[in-house]
Write an enzyme that holds these catalytic residues in place. Structure first.
Site, short mmCIF file in Angstrom:
data_model
loop_
_atom_site.label_atom_id
_atom_site.label_comp_id
_atom_site.label_asym_id
_atom_site.label_seq_id
_atom_site.Cartn_x
_atom_site.Cartn_y
_atom_site.Cartn_z
N LYS A 103 -23.03 37.43 4.23
CA LYS A 103 -22.49 38.49 5.11
C LYS A 103 -20.96 38.52 5.12
CE LYS A 103 -26.32 40.21 6.98
NZ LYS A 103 -26.69 41.62 6.73
N GLU A 125 -22.69 45.82 14.81
CA GLU A 125 -24.02 45.53 15.35
C GLU A 125 -24.47 44.20 14.76
OE1 GLU A 125 -23.52 47.30 12.68
OE2 GLU A 125 -24.86 46.24 11.30
N SER A 390 -29.59 33.85 -0.16
CA SER A 390 -28.55 34.58 0.56
C SER A 390 -27.96 33.83 1.74
CB SER A 390 -29.10 35.92 1.02
OG SER A 390 -30.26 35.72 1.80
#
Lengths: 416, 276
Positions: A103, A125, A390
């Site tokens: 991220k 968000e 990830s």
């Protein structure tokens, strides 16, 4: 308009539109937002194009990615897992990024852009809190004020991430409307943006939302695939399969993009939750229908009246009733295939990878591992499977432990 | 109002609501299905009795990202009470032929797509609906729907906001019905004060487009409505009315009549305004 430009749900589209034009991937994508946001999206697209072409911006981003995020992340040849599945498996180690997941690649890029645009306030968000933490981290690094919208359900379930965001100097807003999860946190962030559009930058966490977000977030995540492609060649040859989990789909687009023109199978793995026939899943591509949510035409979980249904996955990061529009296009054209893996299979893979490789995967990433594992013994000779790992699973350990304790109290055997 | 006069005539009747009177037209907003669908005919009648000139009727949606807390809550309540589109068409089919005012539907785009765009438009027209407002369908995405509505007498109402560029105001000149001027950069909801530049915004819209201009978002009190009505051709009041109904759902029809009557009286008293 010819039949080839008519979408199955009746959205007729001009011919030949592509991202960068009107922000379409085939028929998918677009800008389905209130008129108030249209000038802001135009400003964002203009600023993003200018930044991409500016060597100073690229240099600063590259510098932060290497000196702060820890890129390039390595590829690990997973030897014991390879033996277990009967094919060579490689892990792209995004779990080793600062903050523990991919991220941060996106938030560093977007917040650099926000600063360049002169925005002083950043909103985002978050579902489980990973994108919220990554946004708060980049905001701290760049000296921006961050406010994070998080559903009340998730605030309760992910108290530690709420603390991390606050520790990093961000303000966390608890969202109590609707289903009180990621979908509603996204609605609330969009409402904030509509209201404060003049000085606020909205940092979306995945390849979703109105154009230019799906393209921009993909571009910021594409560093994963660029590195992996080079690294695989150095490790003896290109992969035959690239496998990644798909919620909104940013880690998958990030690793797919560099391989899009190669003769490589691209496999996205969605969350089947308690099963695709259970209505408790998050598999928008495998079991959803086309529609508009959060500004883009893509695949959604919805009822016959177009009301959005709740998603379910054991993995909070996949618990979203939509998916990025470029994935919808890759599915429609057949360039990528999309599979779905249940909660139980993902939990089993969570254990398997931990025991075999000493790598505790995020429950999200465990879905990708689970799909590879599910085909053990059936992989063709010479298969070289690249899995995008990830994120790391530390954030999930407490939840999994509690779930297994509860299951064993019930007399079940949840342990894999 | 039935759509018997055919497509263009129906749209002209909608435009006429905003023209040729001494005051701005009053268009109250209701969330369809709140407090329940069965009470919709009585609520529509209550608005007419109170002095409404047209009605905006909102289709509840699970993810209403242009709406503030009041209209979100009303939509959630309506969906929880079992609202369906087919249920709404049934009520409108029975009610609108004898209803004296034009009815404009507000819906987010996804229910239209899920229903099937053409089917949605045909059902709405068959029921006697004369306009359509889609808050998450900006003008540049609206071409396909506009082509379908234009041939059938359903005005797809363009929206404009204080930050809309001149280019947008130029484009929406080819819109139908009226221009929905969003008075604030923000979501729907009750506000203590009008946006300070709302009158200038309304004037700017009126100069830029030939269509009537109705202003909504954040207009709550009779005083605010009267002030906006000195410039605008129409005033839209939503959250304030729905909030009042929420506080007394058992007497929702009476509350609706009283609220609209007070707004109407304030618009009637306004001065400094001539006929179009």
């Amino acid at each position: 308009m010819g039949a080839d430009t008519t979408h199955p749900v009746g959205v007729e589209l001009p011919k030949g539109i592509r991202p960068g034009g009107r922000g379409r991937f085939g028929p998918f994508g677009g800008q389905f937002v209130p008129e108030t946001l249209m000038p802001a999206l135009a400003e964002l697209e203009y600023a993003y194009r200018a930044a991409r072409q500016d060597p100073a911006f690229r240099q600063e981003l590259a510098h932060i990615l290497s000196r702060y995020v820890g890129r390039p992340t390595p590829i690990t040849a997973a030897e014991r897992l390879s033996e277990a599945v009967g094919a060579a498996v490689y892990l792209k180690r995004e779990d080793l990024c600062h903050t523990g997941a991919h991220k941060i690649n996106n938030t560093v890029g977007q917040l650099l852009l926000a600063r360049r645009m002169g925005k002083t306030r950043v909103i985002a968000e978050t579902g489980a809190g990973q994108h919220g933490v990554a946004t708060a981290t980049a905001a701290a690094l760049l000296g921006l004020r961050a406010e994070i919208y998080m559903g009340a359900e998730d605030v309760d379930r992910q108290a530690l991430n709420v603390y991390r965001m606050r520790l990093l100097g961000a303000e966390v807003h608890t969202v109590t409307s609707g289903s009180r999860t990621l979908k509603d946190a996204t609605n609330e962030a969009i409402r904030d943006w509509v209201t404060n559009v003049h000085h606020t930058y909205y940092a979306i966490g995945s390849v979703v939302g109105p154009h230019p977000y799906p393209t921009m977030v993909r571009d910021f995540q594409a560093v994963i695939g660029r590195e992996a492609r080079r690294q695989m060649l150095a490790l003896g040859g290109p992969p035959t399969h690239v496998v990644a989990c798909v919620g909104g789909g940013s880690n998958a687009m990030g690793i797919f993009h560099a391989f899009r023109r190669d003769p490589v199978a691209l496999v996205g793995v969605e969350a089947a939750g308690e099963g695709l026939h259970s209505a408790r899943h998050a598999a928008s591509l495998s079991a959803g229908t086309p529609g508009v949510l959060h500004g883009a035409l893509s695949y959604l979980l919805q009822d016959a009246d177009g009301q959005i249904r709740l998603a379910h996955s054991v993995s909070a990061g996949l618990d979203y009733p939509g998916v990025g529009p470029e994935h919808a296009h890759l599915a429609a054209t057949g360039r990528a295939q999309y599979e779905a893996v249940t909660d139980d299979a993902a939990l089993a893979a969570f254990h398997e990878l931990s025991r075999l490789e000493g790598v505790i995967p995020a429950l999200e990433s465990a879905h990708a591992v689970a799909w590879v594992y599910s085909r053990r013994g059936h992989w063709p000779n010479g298969a070289r499977i690249l899995v995008n790992l990830s994120g790391r699973g530390d954030k999930d350990v407490d939840q999994v432990a509690r779930r297994e304790a509860a299951a064993s109290r019930m007399g079940g055997g949840a342990d894999a | 109002m039935p759509n018997a006069g055919g497509g263009r005539a129906a749209v002209r009747r909608l435009e006429a609501v905003f023209r040729g009177r001494q005051r701005a037209a009053l268009m109250p907003y209701l969330t369809a299905g709140f407090p329940d669908l069965d009470s919709l005919p009585a609520l529509l009648a209550a608005l007419a009795v109170g002095g409404a000139d047209a009605v905006e009727l909102g289709i509840p949606f699970s993810d209403p990202l242009a709406d503030g807390p009041a209209l979100q809550a009303a939509a959630t309540a309506a969906l929880t009470a079992g609202f369906t589109l087919d249920g709404l068409w049934d009520v409108l089919e029975r009610t609108l032929p004898s209803f004296p005012l034009p009815v404009v539907l507000l819906t987010y785009v996804n229910p239209i797509l899920a229903h099937g765009t053409l089917r949605f438009v045909e059902r709405a027209v068959a029921c006697g609906v004369t306009g359509l407002i889609v808050p998450d369908l900006p003008w540049v995405e609206s071409g396909p729907l506009r082509r379908l509505t234009r041939d059938r007498g359903l005005a797809l109402v363009p929206m404009a906001t204080p930050n809309s560029p001149e280019r947008h105001l130029q484009r929406i000149r080819s819109g139908e019905g009226f221009v929905y001027g969003v008075s604030v950069t923000g979501v729907t909801g009750v506000r203590d004060q009008l946006a300070p530049d709302v009158l200038a915004f309304a004037s700017r819209l009126k100069e830029a487009v030939r269509l009537p201009v109705a202003i909504g978002f954040g207009i709550s009190t009779p005083e605010q409505a009267a002030r906006v009505g000195t410039v605008a051709d129409g005033v839209i009041v939503g959250s304030a009315l729905v909030s009042a109904m929420m506080q007394d759902p058992v007497h929702a029809a009476g509350v609706a009549t009283a609220t609209v009557r007070a707004l109407h009286a304030a618009l009637d008293k306004q001065e400094g305004r001539g006929p179009e």
